[in-house]
Design a protein around this motif. Structure first.
Motif, mmCIF file in Angstrom:
data_model
loop_
_atom_site.group_PDB
_atom_site.id
_atom_site.type_symbol
_atom_site.label_atom_id
_atom_site.label_comp_id
_atom_site.label_asym_id
_atom_site.label_seq_id
_atom_site.Cartn_x
_atom_site.Cartn_y
_atom_site.Cartn_z
ATOM 1 N N VAL A 1 0.890 -1.342 0.069
ATOM 2 C CA VAL A 1 -0.111 0.055 -0.048
ATOM 3 C C VAL A 1 0.739 1.169 -0.239
ATOM 4 O O VAL A 1 0.534 2.123 -0.898
ATOM 5 C CB VAL A 1 -1.033 0.068 1.388
ATOM 6 C CG1 VAL A 1 -1.612 1.467 1.219
ATOM 7 C CG2 VAL A 1 -2.020 -1.280 1.049
ATOM 8 N N ALA A 2 1.714 1.318 0.717
ATOM 9 C CA ALA A 2 2.567 2.325 0.937
ATOM 10 C C ALA A 2 3.377 2.588 -0.404
ATOM 11 O O ALA A 2 3.652 3.946 -0.884
ATOM 12 C CB ALA A 2 3.669 2.253 2.138
ATOM 13 N N ASP A 3 4.034 1.540 -1.029
ATOM 14 C CA ASP A 3 4.446 1.587 -2.288
ATOM 15 C C ASP A 3 3.701 2.201 -3.417
ATOM 16 O O ASP A 3 4.047 3.134 -4.207
ATOM 17 C CB ASP A 3 5.015 0.208 -2.870
ATOM 18 C CG ASP A 3 5.941 0.012 -4.087
ATOM 19 O OD1 ASP A 3 6.705 1.156 -4.429
ATOM 20 O OD2 ASP A 3 5.511 -0.683 -4.815
ATOM 21 N N CYS A 4 2.489 1.866 -3.366
ATOM 22 C CA CYS A 4 1.343 2.312 -4.281
ATOM 23 C C CYS A 4 1.232 3.769 -4.236
ATOM 24 O O CYS A 4 1.161 4.736 -5.166
ATOM 25 C CB CYS A 4 0.227 1.667 -4.381
ATOM 26 S SG CYS A 4 0.293 -0.148 -5.128
ATOM 27 N N LEU A 5 1.159 4.432 -2.907
ATOM 28 C CA LEU A 5 0.835 5.612 -2.567
ATOM 29 C C LEU A 5 1.896 6.338 -2.904
ATOM 30 O O LEU A 5 1.839 7.772 -3.431
ATOM 31 C CB LEU A 5 0.348 5.914 -1.076
ATOM 32 C CG LEU A 5 -1.049 5.117 -0.697
ATOM 33 C CD1 LEU A 5 -1.095 5.249 0.871
ATOM 34 C CD2 LEU A 5 -1.988 6.005 -1.481
ATOM 35 N N THR A 6 3.091 6.023 -2.488
ATOM 36 C CA THR A 6 4.448 6.853 -2.670
ATOM 37 C C THR A 6 4.990 6.926 -4.125
ATOM 38 O O THR A 6 5.246 8.010 -4.637
ATOM 39 C CB THR A 6 5.618 6.211 -1.945
ATOM 40 O OG1 THR A 6 5.131 6.039 -0.317
ATOM 41 C CG2 THR A 6 6.698 6.921 -2.168
ATOM 42 N N HIS A 7 4.645 5.959 -4.864
ATOM 43 C CA HIS A 7 5.080 6.046 -6.260
ATOM 44 C C HIS A 7 3.995 5.997 -7.493
ATOM 45 O O HIS A 7 4.504 5.800 -8.527
ATOM 46 C CB HIS A 7 6.131 4.588 -6.393
ATOM 47 C CG HIS A 7 7.175 4.535 -5.518
ATOM 48 N ND1 HIS A 7 7.493 3.591 -4.609
ATOM 49 C CD2 HIS A 7 8.155 5.252 -5.579
ATOM 50 C CE1 HIS A 7 8.504 3.818 -4.016
ATOM 51 N NE2 HIS A 7 9.112 4.710 -4.282
ATOM 52 N N GLY A 8 2.859 6.179 -7.075
ATOM 53 C CA GLY A 8 1.643 6.255 -7.930
ATOM 54 C C GLY A 8 1.418 5.217 -8.803
ATOM 55 O O GLY A 8 1.323 4.985 -10.142
ATOM 56 N N LYS A 9 1.405 3.851 -8.096
ATOM 57 C CA LYS A 9 1.089 2.632 -8.752
ATOM 58 C C LYS A 9 -0.315 2.274 -8.544
ATOM 59 O O LYS A 9 -1.020 2.909 -7.735
ATOM 60 C CB LYS A 9 1.834 1.482 -8.168
ATOM 61 C CG LYS A 9 3.476 1.643 -8.544
ATOM 62 C CD LYS A 9 4.376 0.564 -7.797
ATOM 63 C CE LYS A 9 5.828 0.905 -8.049
ATOM 64 N NZ LYS A 9 6.532 -0.004 -7.315
ATOM 65 N N ALA A 10 -0.791 1.266 -9.229
ATOM 66 C CA ALA A 10 -2.241 0.766 -9.112
ATOM 67 C C ALA A 10 -2.058 -0.207 -8.074
ATOM 68 O O ALA A 10 -1.124 -1.159 -8.279
ATOM 69 C CB ALA A 10 -2.685 0.294 -10.521
ATOM 70 N N LEU A 11 -3.148 -0.428 -7.290
ATOM 71 C CA LEU A 11 -3.138 -1.465 -6.228
ATOM 72 C C LEU A 11 -4.429 -2.463 -6.572
ATOM 73 O O LEU A 11 -5.459 -2.006 -6.805
ATOM 74 C CB LEU A 11 -3.585 -1.080 -4.907
ATOM 75 C CG LEU A 11 -3.455 -2.020 -3.823
ATOM 76 C CD1 LEU A 11 -2.041 -2.460 -3.683
ATOM 77 C CD2 LEU A 11 -4.109 -1.200 -2.334
ATOM 78 N N ILE A 12 -3.933 -3.587 -7.223
ATOM 79 C CA ILE A 12 -5.117 -4.665 -7.699
ATOM 80 C C ILE A 12 -5.571 -5.650 -6.634
ATOM 81 O O ILE A 12 -4.389 -6.331 -6.000
ATOM 82 C CB ILE A 12 -4.496 -5.288 -8.843
ATOM 83 C CG1 ILE A 12 -4.046 -4.501 -9.849
ATOM 84 C CG2 ILE A 12 -5.585 -6.382 -9.400
ATOM 85 C CD1 ILE A 12 -4.968 -3.587 -10.622
ATOM 86 N N MET A 13 -6.664 -5.693 -6.266
ATOM 87 C CA MET A 13 -7.086 -6.740 -5.148
ATOM 88 C C MET A 13 -8.026 -7.788 -5.377
ATOM 89 O O MET A 13 -8.776 -7.455 -6.370
ATOM 90 C CB MET A 13 -7.728 -5.809 -3.978
ATOM 91 C CG MET A 13 -6.976 -4.730 -3.351
ATOM 92 S SD MET A 13 -7.605 -3.549 -2.499
ATOM 93 C CE MET A 13 -8.333 -2.469 -3.842
ATOM 94 N N HIS A 14 -7.368 -8.974 -5.067
ATOM 95 C CA HIS A 14 -8.113 -10.237 -5.582
ATOM 96 C C HIS A 14 -9.052 -10.784 -4.533
ATOM 97 O O HIS A 14 -8.567 -10.519 -3.355
ATOM 98 C CB HIS A 14 -7.281 -11.021 -5.992
ATOM 99 C CG HIS A 14 -6.192 -11.038 -7.045
ATOM 100 N ND1 HIS A 14 -6.689 -10.972 -8.622
ATOM 101 C CD2 HIS A 14 -5.109 -10.440 -7.352
ATOM 102 C CE1 HIS A 14 -5.654 -10.434 -9.269
ATOM 103 N NE2 HIS A 14 -4.668 -10.198 -8.540
ATOM 104 N N SER A 15 -10.302 -11.133 -4.847
ATOM 105 C CA SER A 15 -11.316 -11.557 -3.444
ATOM 106 C C SER A 15 -11.373 -13.068 -4.058
ATOM 107 O O SER A 15 -10.956 -13.658 -4.647
ATOM 108 C CB SER A 15 -12.509 -10.633 -3.696
ATOM 109 O OG SER A 15 -13.007 -10.756 -5.002
#
Length: 91
Positions: free
Chosen positions: A77-91
């Motif tokens: 989560v921190a990596d995505c917020l810091t570097h502007g990446k998309a966070l993909i979540m599988h359910s």
């Protein structure tokens, strides 16, 4: 050879399967995958405020396993917020 993964109890599901920066097409973004058990650990500990031991019991894993899963999830989560990446979540 690693030990087989213990099945985990997952009760929560993400509201949406993806979070990404606004205004940038998905094809231009690096994607980071958040596993279902990582989402559940974040939900139980950070959102619901449960102690790690209590969350571990609810997920059916040891406290140390939960701590490891939680550490991986928070890093992603921190990596995505810091570097502007998309966070993909599988359910």
């Amino acid at each position: 050879m690693p030990r087989p993964k213990i099945p985990r109890n997952i009760c929560g599901r993400p509201a949406d399967p993806c979070f990404k920066p606004n205004g940038i097409p998905m094809v231009n973004l690096e994607q980071v995958e958040l596993a279902a058990d990582e989402f559940e650990a974040l939900r139980l500990v950070d959102l619901e405020g449960k102690q790690q031991q209590e969350a571990a019991v609810e997920m059916g894993v040891s406290r140390q396993t939960l701590a490891n899963v939680l550490k991986r999830a928070r890093f992603k989560v921190a990596d995505c917020l810091t570097h502007g990446k998309a966070l993909i979540m599988h359910s």
